[in-house]
Design a protein around this motif. Structure first.
Motif, PDB file in Angstrom:
ATOM      1  N   TRP A 121       0.808  -1.217   0.000  1.00  0.00           N
ATOM      2  CA  TRP A 121       0.000   0.000   0.000  1.00  0.00           C
ATOM      3  C   TRP A 121       0.847   1.275   0.000  1.00  0.00           C
ATOM      4  CZ3 TRP A 121      -4.309  -0.718   4.290  1.00  0.00           C
ATOM      5  CH2 TRP A 121      -5.170  -1.757   3.905  1.00  0.00           C
TER       6      TRP A 121
ATOM      7  N   LYS B 208      -3.862   3.106  -5.101  1.00  0.00           N
ATOM      8  CA  LYS B 208      -4.291   1.800  -4.613  1.00  0.00           C
ATOM      9  C   LYS B 208      -5.685   1.899  -3.987  1.00  0.00           C
ATOM     10  CE  LYS B 208      -1.043  -1.316  -5.314  1.00  0.00           C
ATOM     11  NZ  LYS B 208      -0.165  -1.872  -4.272  1.00  0.00           N
TER      12      LYS B 208
ATOM     13  N   ASP C 285       5.270   4.828  -8.689  1.00  0.00           N
ATOM     14  CA  ASP C 285       3.925   4.269  -8.852  1.00  0.00           C
ATOM     15  C   ASP C 285       3.709   3.658 -10.237  1.00  0.00           C
ATOM     16  OD1 ASP C 285       3.905   6.636 -10.285  1.00  0.00           O
ATOM     17  OD2 ASP C 285       2.054   7.411  -9.404  1.00  0.00           O
TER      18      ASP C 285
ATOM     19  N   THR D 133       1.580   0.482 -10.082  1.00  0.00           N
ATOM     20  CA  THR D 133       0.180   0.783  -9.792  1.00  0.00           C
ATOM     21  C   THR D 133      -0.514   1.339 -11.032  1.00  0.00           C
ATOM     22  OG1 THR D 133       0.949   1.410  -7.585  1.00  0.00           O
ATOM     23  CG2 THR D 133      -1.336   1.858  -8.092  1.00  0.00           C
TER      24      THR D 133
END
Length: 550
Positions: free
Chosen positions: A195, A209, A250, A253
């Motif tokens: 996370w 997330k 990121d 993600t």
């Protein structure tokens, strides 16, 4: 709110000749964008201007000599790295309580009506949260019980002084350092290492997330559901401010969740938009009267980048933090926007006199209230060299309001700097603008209560002032949250409660129907006329009581 990134560039322009300009003349030029970036304000005589009519929330255009009946007057109390409160770790419960009471006393002394208190600085809590550990800034040790419930205490003490309490949360920041092993084992960022990521020497929840977002919702909304808060407040930290030579980590993600977005930047803005919109909805589902506001960096975008932006040249929150703050206002997701306009009038890259009208124009297109964040710390640091700078800011805000685009108040960063009063800057604000208490403006759309006019039964001179007693005879469900006390000189048939000079006090309702207050500002033996009004929790006001003479 740690200190925001300053706009790029330096102020090197030459001031025009300001001979013959009085204070209002200077401010008129500044509002129109004519004032030079280094113009020195010369305060001279000032003829009062005609007062503008009140807007829908009761905020009227005034001169600096006229107090405003309704305006937010707030200060931030920062807890991260013990900026304001607690002043240091390791304090006892009694010392923590005494320090907090001190800051409330400062707020009362400067006639403020709200405090924004940081209760979740780094994915931790100033209350017993089932989702995140006790904050290290309370005791010095993350997860250690301070021996009492600080948020419960804050609510009680703040409301006892009839101040609003806006709980201030940092949504994504996990830690001021980058090593997750230094968090307590039960911390959600250790339980779910996917996370969070490190960037710029700190840890953050990944805004992309969905599971991390859901955790943040739960953590914040637990306090909304369990405590009598007046507001939920975020500052300028969303995606972290850019760090030279570093990329946000990121990419994975984005690969997982970024389908349908043309660029990673658009996807990041979507993530923050989703978070802001969703938490707004969920707050209102729990308690519709709780206000939701954000205090972003003061520049959305520069006009050189986007014609809808401001005539500035600094960092852009739209691009730097992926915070589309203008959209949040226009979409109606916020009850208030509180941009940090932490620069002086005339600064070339970020002119206060250009940014305030820009934000006022944006906010006027929705029911979103506009409060301006003020950099009191820049007086202490010496960046603001004119001791009248902040008082001039409020003059300018009032002038912008008089032009039909209301500024509903100001917030001061931060608590430590008010009592220092370097150069007498806050004393000037007090003398020029805060000579009377003020009611918090009513935000459209918040659910109100039909409070009844009180019955003022007594107004008699006593040894400590005029003793007032009144009765709130309404049924329990419609009883007032607080009261406003108005006083006019001499014996009269009525008191104009729209005249802010008549407002002498506000006071919280205290158990039962009978309420008391001593007006300690009354002159012994002087003749006065009093009335009292009732206020609900969102500051809707009843008609005044019948008059009572003292």
């Amino acid at each position: 709110m740690t200190l925001p990134v300053a706009p790029s560039g330096t102020d090197t322009s030459t001031p025009p000749d300001d001979q013959g300009l009085d204070r209002r003349g200077f401010l008129t030029l500044a509002t129109a964008g004519v004032a030079g970036s280094a113009l020195t304000v010369t305060v001279g005589s000032m003829a009062p201007a005609a007062a503008a009519p009140a807007d829908a929330t009761g905020t009227a255009g005034t001169t600096s000599a006229d107090p405003r009946k309704r305006e937010l007057r707030a200060m931030w109390i920062a807890s991260v790295v013990n900026i304001d409160w607690p002043s240091r770790t390791g304090l006892s419960a009694d010392e923590l309580k005494a320090e907090y009471r001190h800051w409330l006393d400062v707020a009362v002394r400067f006639r403020l009506n709200a405090v924004f208190v940081q209760v979740r600085p780094t994915a931790d809590a100033f209350w017993p949260s089932p989702y995140e550990p006790w904050s290290q800034y309370l005791t010095g040790t993350q997860g250690q019980d301070p021996g009492f419930d600080p948020l419960e205490f804050m609510v009680a003490e703040t409301h006892a002084r009839n101040l609003e309490l806006h709980a201030w949360y940092n949504p994504y920041r996990v830690s001021m350092q980058a090593d997750p092993t230094r968090l307590v084992p039960e911390h959600p960022a250790r339980q779910h290492p996917d996370w969070a990521w490190a960037y710029g020497g700190k840890l953050y929840f990944d805004p992309g997330k969905p599971e991390a977002r859901e955790h943040i919702y739960r953590a914040i909304l637990h306090s909304v559901g369990h405590y009598d808060l007046d507001g939920v407040h975020f500052d300028d930290y969303f995606y972290p401010y850019p760090v030279s030579g570093q990329e946000l980590p990121d990419a994975d993600t984005y690969a997982t969740y970024g389908a349908g977005f043309a660029t990673v930047e658009d996807w990041r803005r979507h993530n923050v938009d989703t978070f802001v919109r969703e938490i707004s909805v969920r707050i209102k589902q729990i308690k519709p009267w709780v206000k939701f506001g954000i205090s972003p960096f003061g520049i959305w975008r520069n006009a050189s980048t986007d014609p809808r932006g401001s005539d500035t040249g600094g960092t852009q929150s739209y691009d730097a933090q992926y915070a589309d703050t203008r959209r949040w206002v226009l979409e109606g997701w916020l009850d208030y926007i509180n941009p940090q306009i932490y620069w002086q009038i005339g600064l070339a890259v970020a002119d206060y006199a250009k940014l305030v009208p820009w934000w006022a124009d944006v906010a006027s297109r929705s029911n979103t209230h506009l409060y301006i964040g003020e950099a009191l710390y820049k007086v202490t640091s010496g960046v603001f060299t004119d001791p009248d700078e902040l008082s001039n800011h409020l003059d300018l805000c009032h002038d912008v309001t008089a032009q039909g685009t209301p500024v509903h108040g100001n917030a001061w960063y931060s608590a430590n700097h008010l009592p220092q009063d370097v150069g007498g800057a806050m004393s000037r604000v007090l003398a020029d603008h805060y000579t009377r208490p003020a009611l918090v403006p009513v935000i459209p759309g918040l659910p109100g209560t039909a409070v009844r006019p009180p019955v003022l039964a007594r107004a008699e001179h006593g040894p400590d002032g005029v003793v007032l007693r009144w009765l709130d005879a309404a049924p329990l469900r419609t009883r007032a949250t607080s009261f406003a006390v108005y006083r006019a000189d001499g014996h009269r048939k009525h008191v104009d409660v729209e005249d802010a000079t008549h407002l002498v006090a506000t006071t919280r309702a205290r158990g039962g129907a009978v309420q008391d207050l001593v007006d300690t500002t009354a002159e012994p033996g002087a003749a006065y006329t009093y009335v009292v009004t009732a206020l609900d929790r969102v500051w809707n006001e009843s008609d005044p009581s019948p008059v009572r003479h003292a």
